[in-house]
Design a protein around this motif. Structure first.
Motif: not given
Length: 205
Positions: A151-169
């Motif tokens: 759809s291309g829209g922005n995602m706004t709801s997150f439930l990250w695990n620990g230090s995620e997101p941590n992968g950078g590029l």
């Protein structure tokens, strides 16, 4: 006088005969046109039958491929979700497979939807194997801002695990960590892994 009458009648008979022939010609032309129309209708009906047969064959092939790839399904708020069997990680190819089934990689719009899908995914994966489930969002090209793949829209709801997101590029695709029921970022393409990976399609009901 009688001779004149006979000639007049003969002339009228000839006129009637000519009109009869003209009428016969028109009737024959109409019959030919009708036969031509019937032939065209028959050709259209044959073509329609052929196309329906081809379409049914394609549907059967799609359903057979779905049986080979999809493990289980669930429904939520008018959408159907298809969880794949274990597969190598290729997020964009997974999204193409979802489109084959009339959908796209699942796009998480709120935490309630994610919780439902996390519970579903966790209960569908047997044993204690750590399983990542591909979802339809990425921050590729706009690091830290997650947008939906389809759809291309922005995602706004997150439930990250620990230090995620941590992968950078290096890690630009979104996954659900099924046994933790949380999100992680990881590479969009992974050739080898000790973990199990699946993808989740979302299809409008």
């Amino acid at each position: 006088m009688v001779l004149d009458k006979l000639k007049e009648m003969d002339t009228k008979m000839q006129e009637l005969d000519a009109k009869g022939k003209e009428l016969d010609s028109k009737i024959n032309a109409a019959d030919a046109k009708e036969n031509e129309t019937d032939a065209k209708i028959k050709a259209i009906e044959d073509r329609e039958q052929e196309m329906n047969s081809t379409l049914n064959d394609l549907r059967t092939r799609v359903e057979n491929s779905k049986d080979a790839i999809i493990s289980t399904t669930t429904s939520y708020r008018g959408h159907n979700y298809l969880l794949s069997k274990p597969i190598l990680v290729n997020v964009h190819e997974a999204n193409r497979l979802c489109r084959l089934y009339g959908g796209y990689l699942a796009e998480i719009n709120d935490k309630q939807e994610f919780q439902h899908l996390a519970d579903f995914s966790n209960s569908s994966v047997s044993g204690s194997v750590s399983t990542g489930v591909m979802l339809g969002a990425t921050d590729e090209g706009h690091e830290g801002r997650w947008t939906f793949l389809t759809s291309g829209g922005n995602m706004t709801s997150f439930l990250w695990n620990g230090s995620e997101p941590n992968g950078g590029l290096r890690e630009n695709c979104l996954f659900m960590w099924s046994n933790q029921k949380l999100m992680i970022d990881s590479a969009c393409l992974i050739y080898t892994s000790g973990w199990q990976w699946r993808f989740l399609c979302e299809v409008n009901a």
